[in-house]
Enzyme design. Sequence first.
Site, PDB file in Angstrom:
ATOM      1  N   ASP A   7      20.808 -11.912  29.714  1.00 35.86           N
ATOM      2  CA  ASP A   7      19.596 -12.579  29.906  1.00 35.86           C
ATOM      3  C   ASP A   7      19.165 -12.729  28.447  1.00 35.86           C
ATOM      4  OD1 ASP A   7      17.435 -13.866  30.855  1.00 35.86           O
ATOM      5  OD2 ASP A   7      16.558 -11.834  31.150  1.00 35.86           O
ATOM      6  N   GLU A  68      23.040 -16.411  30.847  1.00 35.82           N
ATOM      7  CA  GLU A  68      22.224 -17.255  31.473  1.00 35.82           C
ATOM      8  C   GLU A  68      21.703 -18.670  30.667  1.00 35.82           C
ATOM      9  OE1 GLU A  68      18.995 -15.794  34.173  1.00 35.82           O
ATOM     10  OE2 GLU A  68      17.921 -17.013  32.865  1.00 35.82           O
ATOM     11  N   ASP A 140      14.451  -7.531  32.310  1.00 34.10           N
ATOM     12  CA  ASP A 140      15.568  -7.999  31.698  1.00 34.10           C
ATOM     13  C   ASP A 140      16.856  -7.728  31.832  1.00 34.10           C
ATOM     14  OD1 ASP A 140      13.573 -10.194  29.951  1.00 34.10           O
ATOM     15  OD2 ASP A 140      12.903  -8.230  29.042  1.00 34.10           O
TER      16      ASP A 140
END
Length: 172
Positions: A7, A68, A140
């Site tokens: 991420d 992502e 996160d």
Amino acid sequence: MRWIGIDPGLRTTGFGVIEVDGQKLTYVASGTIESGDPAQGLPERLGILYSGIKEVLATYHPERAAIEEVFLNVNPRSTLMLGQARGAVIAALVSEKLPVAEYSALRVKQSIVGTGRATKPQVQEMVKRLLRLSRAPGTDAADALGVAICAAHHAQIPKAITAALVLKKRGK
């Protein structure tokens, strides 16, 4: 198969490593990489992210990676900064010859929670349940684990289709 999910963020980049054996998902590790003081120069902060990812890769030896995708913020500068952080992370992944899959936040949330409008606490809770953890990881790290889980599930789709076609062919 060992997956690393990422991420990306300029300030904080989450990572999550899982082991996949058929339908069984096993938690290996997760955490965050902090890029340092925002007063530092951008190149130095990107270097910290690159080095941090390289260290995680050397420690956990994933075979595949997923990250992502960048989403568009209202602030173009923020989007650009996120894109640069993402680029540093991707460079670290491909420097180790890892295949990298990319998924939107919407796709990850749909895969993990069942809706693309899931909240961060919902993602954390589902990651906790899917990986049978005693407590939910930080936001996160949970997002990164969600990316890894999403990628692992999507990687199994071609195998499932092939198996179904073989069974159908045998039934004729």
